[in-house]
Design an enzyme around this catalytic site. Structure first.
Site, PDB file in Angstrom:
ATOM      1  N   GLU A  42       0.842  -1.188   0.000  1.00 14.12           N
ATOM      2  CA  GLU A  42       0.000   0.000   0.000  1.00 14.12           C
ATOM      3  C   GLU A  42       0.876   1.236   0.000  1.00 14.12           C
ATOM      4  OE1 GLU A  42      -3.716   0.531   2.446  1.00 14.12           O
ATOM      5  OE2 GLU A  42      -2.446   2.050   3.416  1.00 14.12           O
ATOM      6  N   THR A  73      -3.678   4.779  -1.867  1.00 13.74           N
ATOM      7  CA  THR A  73      -4.716   5.387  -1.045  1.00 13.74           C
ATOM      8  C   THR A  73      -5.126   6.747  -1.603  1.00 13.74           C
ATOM      9  OG1 THR A  73      -3.181   6.575   0.418  1.00 13.74           O
ATOM     10  CG2 THR A  73      -3.687   4.277   0.966  1.00 13.74           C
ATOM     11  N   ARG A 132     -16.630   2.296   2.317  1.00 14.81           N
ATOM     12  CA  ARG A 132     -17.561   3.381   2.598  1.00 14.81           C
ATOM     13  C   ARG A 132     -16.786   4.633   2.977  1.00 14.81           C
ATOM     14  NH1 ARG A 132     -21.026   3.693   7.941  1.00 14.81           N
ATOM     15  NH2 ARG A 132     -18.946   4.342   8.639  1.00 14.81           N
ATOM     16  N   GLY A 133     -15.765   4.479   3.807  1.00 13.03           N
ATOM     17  CA  GLY A 133     -15.026   5.624   4.315  1.00 13.03           C
ATOM     18  C   GLY A 133     -15.569   6.054   5.663  1.00 13.03           C
ATOM     19  N   ASP A 134     -14.813   6.906   6.344  1.00 15.00           N
ATOM     20  CA  ASP A 134     -15.217   7.364   7.670  1.00 15.00           C
ATOM     21  C   ASP A 134     -16.311   8.418   7.580  1.00 15.00           C
ATOM     22  OD1 ASP A 134     -13.287   5.808   9.064  1.00 15.00           O
ATOM     23  OD2 ASP A 134     -11.737   7.238   8.471  1.00 15.00           O
ATOM     24  N   TYR A 180     -12.451  -7.519   8.714  1.00 15.93           N
ATOM     25  CA  TYR A 180     -12.054  -7.074  10.051  1.00 15.93           C
ATOM     26  C   TYR A 180     -11.811  -8.238  11.017  1.00 15.93           C
ATOM     27  CZ  TYR A 180     -13.963  -2.916   7.922  1.00 15.93           C
ATOM     28  OH  TYR A 180     -14.209  -1.902   7.048  1.00 15.93           O
ATOM     29  N   HIS A 184     -15.462  -5.108  13.422  1.00 10.51           N
ATOM     30  CA  HIS A 184     -15.681  -3.737  12.963  1.00 10.51           C
ATOM     31  C   HIS A 184     -16.179  -2.891  14.122  1.00 10.51           C
ATOM     32  CE1 HIS A 184     -17.427  -0.319  10.874  1.00 10.51           C
ATOM     33  NE2 HIS A 184     -16.676  -0.659   9.839  1.00 10.51           N
ATOM     34  N   GLN A 211      -8.266  -5.084   7.631  1.00 11.25           N
ATOM     35  CA  GLN A 211      -7.848  -3.898   8.350  1.00 11.25           C
ATOM     36  C   GLN A 211      -6.922  -4.344   9.472  1.00 11.25           C
ATOM     37  OE1 GLN A 211      -9.159  -0.426   7.271  1.00 11.25           O
ATOM     38  NE2 GLN A 211      -8.939  -1.955   5.672  1.00 11.25           N
TER      39      GLN A 211
END
Length: 322
Positions: A42, A73, A132-134, A180, A184, A211
């Site tokens: 990454e 990212t 989705r994102g934060d 996760y 999560h 994650q």
């Protein structure tokens, strides 16, 4: 980094029957490391004032390991998806390795997301990590006009893929999602984590990247439970080098999990930064080594654009440039 629950080719995890007691005598079935460890890295798009020499060394150094792909990212500091597209275009100029772009529902309304998918394909992207994102602080959903879940984003990407079938030589984009091992942050039960992962698989996800997690047993248990639930896509463990307690705690906060006391105690007992680094890298190598010894076929390294740390970790695992 924590992403919403419904936001959520490579070597899959080996069957994890070795975690169970064998009948009668309690013997465990031997599992060997796979002959080839799949690798992916990454990367973070550089700032506009990035040191060009360091950036060139980073790319050249990582390519030497012949990874299977790079994941790039998106972030505010690099101009969000424009920075991602620019960096992927640069990677495409110096390597023929596939690139995967992080794409989150939070990046914009659905029409903007569709345009960004097209722009990223133009830059050389051949896969996406759909998130989705934060959510904005204090909010429980995204604004009207935004996709609410990564499951919806998977559908949108497939629609744009169909639109580009001729230029992709009738091929397909690689679609990855998050999973996760430590649970999560928004999930009330582990069963819901598995239900969401199964939904992502049904909607066309090709593989999942985990994650953050700190204990090998958390991944191995999660992988076994996922297989029993019907998940068949590869679950690739994401490994973050623990170079300091502060770094581990910061990433834990972003991921919605706590640093285990065992890990925190060992890092905090270091007498100086050099010893703290050594302890952290030993813990990271121990974590990744246990996974490989259990037959897990690949690792996804969160490099934070630090070539030296990435090289150090891989060397400790016996993985050297090809």
């Amino acid at each position: 980094m924590t992403e919403g629950h419904f936001s959520s080719r490579l070597s899959a995890s080996a069957p994890l029957d070795h975690l169970d007691e064998a009948p009668e005598d309690g013997a465990r079935r031997a599992v060997k490391r796979q002959q080839r460890t799949a690798l992916s890295f990454e990367l973070i798009p550089p700032r506009h004032d990035a040191d060009e020499a360091k950036l060139k060394d980073l790319i050249t150094g990582l390519i030497a390991y012949k990874p299977d792909y790079f994941a790039v990212t998106s972030s505010r500091r690099s101009g969000w998806l424009q920075g991602t597209a620019d960096f992927i275009a640069r990677l495409s100029e110096c390597t023929n390795l596939p690139t995967i772009a992080h794409l989150a529902c939070t990046a914009g309304p659905v029409d903007e997301l569709a345009d960004w998918i097209r722009t990223l394909i133009d830059s050389g992207v051949r896969g996406f990590l759909a998130l989705r994102g934060d959510l904005p602080e204090g909010e429980t959903s995204l604004p009207e006009g935004y996709l609410q879940y990564a499951t919806e984003l998977l559908t949108l990407i497939r629609e744009i893929e169909d639109e580009n079938a001729f230029r992709l030589a009738a091929g397909k984009l690689a679609l990855s999602v998050a999973c996760y091992p430590s649970g999560h942050a928004e999930s009330p039960t582990p069963d819901l984590d598995l239900d969401v992962l199964l939904s992502k698989q049904r909607l066309g996800a090709d593989f999942a990247i985990t994650q953050l997690f700190f204990e090998a047993e958390d991944y191995l248990r999660f992988a076994e439970q996922s297989r029993m639930a019907g998940v068949r896509i590869p679950l690739i463990p994401g490994i973050m080098p623990m170079t300091s307690l502060k770094r581990a705690q910061r990433m834990g906060v972003l991921s919605g999990i706590e640093v285990p006391q065992r890990v925190a105690d060992k890092l905090s007992a270091a007498s100086d930064p050099d010893e703290e680094y050594e302890v952290g890298m030993q813990l990271t190598a121990e974590l990744a080594g246990k996974l490989l010894d259990a037959g897990v076929g690949g690792l996804h390294i969160y490099t934070h654009n630090n070539l030296a740390v990435t090289q150090d970790l891989l060397s400790r695992l016996g993985i050297e440039p090809k």
